[in-house]
Motif scaffolding. Structure first.
Motif, PDB file in Angstrom:
ATOM      1  N   LYS A 198       0.838  -1.207   0.000  1.00 25.60           N
ATOM      2  CA  LYS A 198       0.000   0.000   0.000  1.00 25.60           C
ATOM      3  C   LYS A 198       0.872   1.256   0.000  1.00 25.60           C
ATOM      4  O   LYS A 198       2.016   1.233   0.438  1.00 25.60           O
ATOM      5  CB  LYS A 198      -0.911   0.030   1.232  1.00 25.60           C
ATOM      6  N   SER A 199       0.291   2.357  -0.453  1.00 28.67           N
ATOM      7  CA  SER A 199       0.979   3.647  -0.397  1.00 28.67           C
ATOM      8  C   SER A 199       1.005   4.131   1.048  1.00 28.67           C
ATOM      9  O   SER A 199       0.242   3.641   1.891  1.00 28.67           O
ATOM     10  CB  SER A 199       0.254   4.677  -1.270  1.00 28.67           C
ATOM     11  N   ILE A 200       1.853   5.095   1.339  1.00 28.68           N
ATOM     12  CA  ILE A 200       1.913   5.631   2.693  1.00 28.68           C
ATOM     13  C   ILE A 200       0.563   6.232   3.087  1.00 28.68           C
ATOM     14  O   ILE A 200       0.129   6.083   4.234  1.00 28.68           O
ATOM     15  CB  ILE A 200       3.072   6.642   2.856  1.00 28.68           C
ATOM     16  N   GLN A 201      -0.126   6.862   2.161  1.00 26.32           N
ATOM     17  CA  GLN A 201      -1.434   7.429   2.488  1.00 26.32           C
ATOM     18  C   GLN A 201      -2.444   6.342   2.810  1.00 26.32           C
ATOM     19  O   GLN A 201      -3.239   6.478   3.729  1.00 26.32           O
ATOM     20  CB  GLN A 201      -1.950   8.328   1.363  1.00 26.32           C
ATOM     21  N   GLU A 202      -2.406   5.242   2.074  1.00 27.10           N
ATOM     22  CA  GLU A 202      -3.317   4.123   2.363  1.00 27.10           C
ATOM     23  C   GLU A 202      -3.019   3.526   3.740  1.00 27.10           C
ATOM     24  O   GLU A 202      -3.932   3.146   4.463  1.00 27.10           O
ATOM     25  CB  GLU A 202      -3.198   3.048   1.285  1.00 27.10           C
ATOM     26  N   THR A 224      -7.555   5.618  12.893  1.00 24.01           N
ATOM     27  CA  THR A 224      -6.583   5.264  11.859  1.00 24.01           C
ATOM     28  C   THR A 224      -5.148   5.391  12.368  1.00 24.01           C
ATOM     29  O   THR A 224      -4.890   6.036  13.389  1.00 24.01           O
ATOM     30  CB  THR A 224      -6.726   6.168  10.629  1.00 24.01           C
ATOM     31  N   GLY A 229      -2.871   7.133  10.942  1.00 21.00           N
ATOM     32  CA  GLY A 229      -2.532   8.553  10.853  1.00 21.00           C
ATOM     33  C   GLY A 229      -3.005   9.331  12.066  1.00 21.00           C
ATOM     34  O   GLY A 229      -2.274  10.168  12.602  1.00 21.00           O
ATOM     35  N   LEU A 243      -1.669   5.211   6.297  1.00 17.90           N
ATOM     36  CA  LEU A 243      -2.135   6.186   7.287  1.00 17.90           C
ATOM     37  C   LEU A 243      -3.649   6.157   7.455  1.00 17.90           C
ATOM     38  O   LEU A 243      -4.157   6.416   8.544  1.00 17.90           O
ATOM     39  CB  LEU A 243      -1.677   7.590   6.905  1.00 17.90           C
ATOM     40  N   ASP A 244      -4.363   5.830   6.404  1.00 16.97           N
ATOM     41  CA  ASP A 244      -5.827   5.749   6.438  1.00 16.97           C
ATOM     42  C   ASP A 244      -6.332   4.407   6.976  1.00 16.97           C
ATOM     43  O   ASP A 244      -7.526   4.255   7.223  1.00 16.97           O
ATOM     44  CB  ASP A 244      -6.413   5.981   5.048  1.00 16.97           C
TER      45      ASP A 244
END
Length: 73
Positions: A18-22, A50, A52, A24-25
């Protein structure tokens, strides 16, 4: 400043691609070592849903800052 991390030690296997944003979410139980029940308790106690939110939580940031000060002395 570049930051690197070994995600295999930080998140569950399902989140390695997963991406870092995914990440964090993702729910807190996506962190390696946090069970579903542990995630539920974190949500109930702190209102944190989450990864994040957990990382940006003022109590965790304060505790981390205090620990860093202690480690530096």
């Amino acid at each position: 400043m570049a930051v690197t991390a070994d995600l295999e030690k930080i998140v569950d296997k399902a989140y390695l691609d997963k991406s870092i944003q995914e990440i964090l979410d993702a729910p807190v139980e996506a962190l390696a070592g946090v069970s579903v029940n542990g995630g539920k308790l974190i949500r109930e106690a702190l209102g944190v849903k989450t990864i994040g939110e957990l990382g940006r939580n003022k109590y965790f940031r304060a505790a981390q800052a205090l620990a860093a000060l202690a480690d530096a002395s």
